[in-house]
Design an enzyme around this catalytic site. Structure first.
Site, PDB file in Angstrom:
ATOM      1  N   TYR A   1      38.064  45.081  44.475  1.00  0.00           N
ATOM      2  CA  TYR A   1      39.474  45.174  44.123  1.00  0.00           C
ATOM      3  C   TYR A   1      39.955  46.518  44.664  1.00  0.00           C
ATOM      4  O   TYR A   1      39.374  47.556  44.348  1.00  0.00           O
ATOM      5  CB  TYR A   1      39.676  45.160  42.613  1.00  0.00           C
ATOM      6  CG  TYR A   1      39.529  43.820  41.945  1.00  0.00           C
ATOM      7  CD1 TYR A   1      40.376  42.761  42.249  1.00  0.00           C
ATOM      8  CD2 TYR A   1      38.550  43.612  40.972  1.00  0.00           C
ATOM      9  CE1 TYR A   1      40.251  41.536  41.622  1.00  0.00           C
ATOM     10  CE2 TYR A   1      38.411  42.395  40.331  1.00  0.00           C
ATOM     11  CZ  TYR A   1      39.268  41.359  40.663  1.00  0.00           C
ATOM     12  OH  TYR A   1      39.140  40.145  40.037  1.00  0.00           O
TER      13      TYR A   1
ATOM     14  N   ASP B   1      43.760  37.469  45.510  1.00  0.00           N
ATOM     15  CA  ASP B   1      44.568  36.526  44.717  1.00  0.00           C
ATOM     16  C   ASP B   1      44.877  37.046  43.318  1.00  0.00           C
ATOM     17  O   ASP B   1      45.260  36.274  42.446  1.00  0.00           O
ATOM     18  CB  ASP B   1      43.859  35.167  44.614  1.00  0.00           C
ATOM     19  CG  ASP B   1      42.555  35.238  43.834  1.00  0.00           C
ATOM     20  OD1 ASP B   1      42.028  36.345  43.645  1.00  0.00           O
ATOM     21  OD2 ASP B   1      42.066  34.172  43.416  1.00  0.00           O
TER      22      ASP B   1
ATOM     23  N   HIS C   1      40.522  31.885  41.745  1.00  0.00           N
ATOM     24  CA  HIS C   1      40.004  32.734  40.671  1.00  0.00           C
ATOM     25  C   HIS C   1      39.514  31.898  39.479  1.00  0.00           C
ATOM     26  O   HIS C   1      39.625  32.303  38.328  1.00  0.00           O
ATOM     27  CB  HIS C   1      41.080  33.729  40.200  1.00  0.00           C
ATOM     28  CG  HIS C   1      40.586  35.131  40.058  1.00  0.00           C
ATOM     29  ND1 HIS C   1      40.670  36.050  41.057  1.00  0.00           N
ATOM     30  CD2 HIS C   1      39.979  35.767  39.026  1.00  0.00           C
ATOM     31  CE1 HIS C   1      40.165  37.204  40.652  1.00  0.00           C
ATOM     32  NE2 HIS C   1      39.724  37.053  39.421  1.00  0.00           N
TER      33      HIS C   1
END
Length: 499
Positions: free
Chosen positions: A255, A284, A376
């Protein structure tokens, strides 16, 4: 007396202490207040009186365990080295004198009784599919852990569709083939694997087992598959990868932090690890989805993720671990930022979270070595397309990407049949997240057992469909007519003008 102990302080120097004394249970119980707060963790007695007010999760988290053995609470959310790395050696009072342990000391208070105390976890040998692991996890994990792992966005429509759309694809078996011997061996980004299955990145695996991601790493090394380590893992990546043999490959999920120098520093650490073979950049989740089951259960505010530095908290929206611990993620990330990421690492970049053909083409244009089709696990945007439907969209609208990039898919994989359907439709490999977390309740052995189940199911499906190795997969082995009409065409899409 115990032998001399050697601790490592947070500057990396040895701190040599004198002989540790044995401390009785009676003495420890005397230090159960904010004025004098002792805790026992893994047999060591620590003085946390001065540290408690500075604890990021609040002093009350520590004080509720004052004068007691806090090993269970501590090990559920912290790396074993946290205390020795962050406290002065003088705060280590000594070692618990096990000869003074009483029945009252070992009995947990009523509030710490396991959530499903009357449920007896079945033997691992009785678990025969991924759903069995999920059932056991639902009964044995803490209420918060189950909510965090199992929750998905709002009405759970995408979460359900991820699996149900696999079930709408039918096989077209070819018979009278020599399938006495089958092989599931494959390669992912140049790495040899025993089957085209990897462990998808998932946060805070230690909530399921004390060894967390380390247990998964040991199991993956034994099985010959790859673990993708999350930025929000329970342990630093250096500790996780060192658990496996030095040649066993890992991937790292990233991330991007809104504080970009922190991401650059993290990538510098990753670059130093020879067995990390690729960076999977999650794209996403510019913000975290509304996972209502997770929000409804209060979070333990002492919970932290060492690599991101985020800590759990409760607020007016609830106690969602995903939301509060994902607050550092950079929502301004664009495709142009991949160039900056390349300046920070020479490792191959894979973007995780592709949900349409247009973005698959952009990933190819920007030089990515692979993409992960993923929503996800239904945890970000509800009513986003099920993953297998996006794989079909890529085949229809941009088949060229399969010639230049590896294409992976996760979301809804629960059976060996699901794996083979994805491979027939062009996927290089598939990822599984939740099922491995659920299997982790049995430790490394559970993770290995799930791998064996999936491998056996894949081999059985290969024999039934008439192929002996995975180089023989092709689209004509499946019938997708039940969902083909749902695949958009970017050529004459009615809303193409808005692209």
């Amino acid at each position: 007396m115990l032998r001399t102990a050697i601790l490592i302080n947070n500057l990396g120097f040895d701190i040599r202490m004198g002989e540790q004394k044995l401390v009785s249970v009676k003495e420890i119980k005397k230090h159960a207040s904010s004025d004098s707060c002792w805790l026992v963790v893994d047999g060591k007695v620590w003085d946390l009186t001065e540290f408690a007010p500075e604890h990021p999760g609040g002093a009350e988290v520590i004080l509720k365990c004052a004068g007691q053995d806090a090993s269970t609470e501590y090990n559920a959310i912290h790396s074993p080295s946290v205390l020795s790395d962050n406290l002065d050696a003088s705060k280590l009072i000594g070692q618990l004198d096990t000869k003074t342990i009483t029945e009252d000391w070992t009995k947990p208070p009523p509030s710490k009784t396991p959530q499903f105390a009357l449920y007896e976890k079945p033997p691992l040998s009785s678990i025969i599919n991924s759903y069995d692991f999920e059932e056991v996890a639902s009964r044995t994990l803490s209420k918060k852990t189950w909510a965090f792992y199992s929750s998905a966005a709002t009405d759970l429509i995408t979460h359900g569709a991820n699996k149900s759309f696999f079930d709408r694809i039918w096989f077209r078996p070819r018979l009278m083939r020599n399938v006495r011997t089958v092989s599931t061996r494959s390669r992912i980004l140049g790495c040899d694997v025993s089957m085209p299955l990897f462990v998808s990145p998932a946060a805070m695996a230690r909530l399921a087992h004390d060894d967390g991601e380390k247990a998964i790493a040991r199991a993956c090394a034994a099985a010959g598959i790859i673990q993708c380590v999350s930025t929000s893992a329970s342990f630093p990546v250096t500790e996780i990868v060192s658990t496996a043999p030095s040649r066993h490959p890992f991937f790292f999920q990233l991330y991007v932090n809104k504080d970009r120098p922190k991401t650059a520093a993290l990538l510098k650490t990753i670059n130093s690890l020879s067995n990390v073979k690729a960076i999977f950049v999650t794209i996403d989740a510019p913000t975290i989805g509304k996972r209502e089951s997770d929000e409804r259960v209060r979070a333990d505010e002492s919970l932290s993720a060492p690599m991101s530095g985020q800590r759990a908290k409760n607020d007016s929206k609830g106690g969602g671990l995903g939301r509060v611990m994902g607050g550092y993620i950079d929502a301004s990330l664009t495709w142009d930022d991949l160039a900056w990421l390349r300046s920070c690492t020479d490792l191959p970049l894979v973007v995780k979270g592709v949900q349409c053909a247009e973005d698959a083409k952009l990933a190819l244009k920007h030089g990515c070595k692979g993409i992960v089709i993923s929503n996800h696990g239904g945890r970000s945007l509800d009513t986003a397309p099920p993953a297998i439907l996006v794989l079909l969209e890529l085949q229809r609208c941009c088949p060229e990407v399969f010639n230049y990039m590896e294409v992976y898919i996760d979301g809804g994989i629960r059976r060996g049949t699901d794996i083979l359907k994805a491979l027939c439709l062009g996927a290089t490999a598939v990822g599984m997240g939740r099922p491995f977390l659920y299997s982790l309740s049995y430790g490394s052995e559970g993770v290995e057992h799930l791998y064996e189940i999936m491998k056996d199911e894949l081999e059985t499906t290969m024999r039934m469909i008439g192929i002996a190795n995975l180089s023989q997969v092709h689209p004509s082995l499946v019938n997708t007519l039940d969902i083909d009409h749902l695949v958009p065409s970017t050529v004459d899409h009615p809303y193409a003008k808005w692209r």
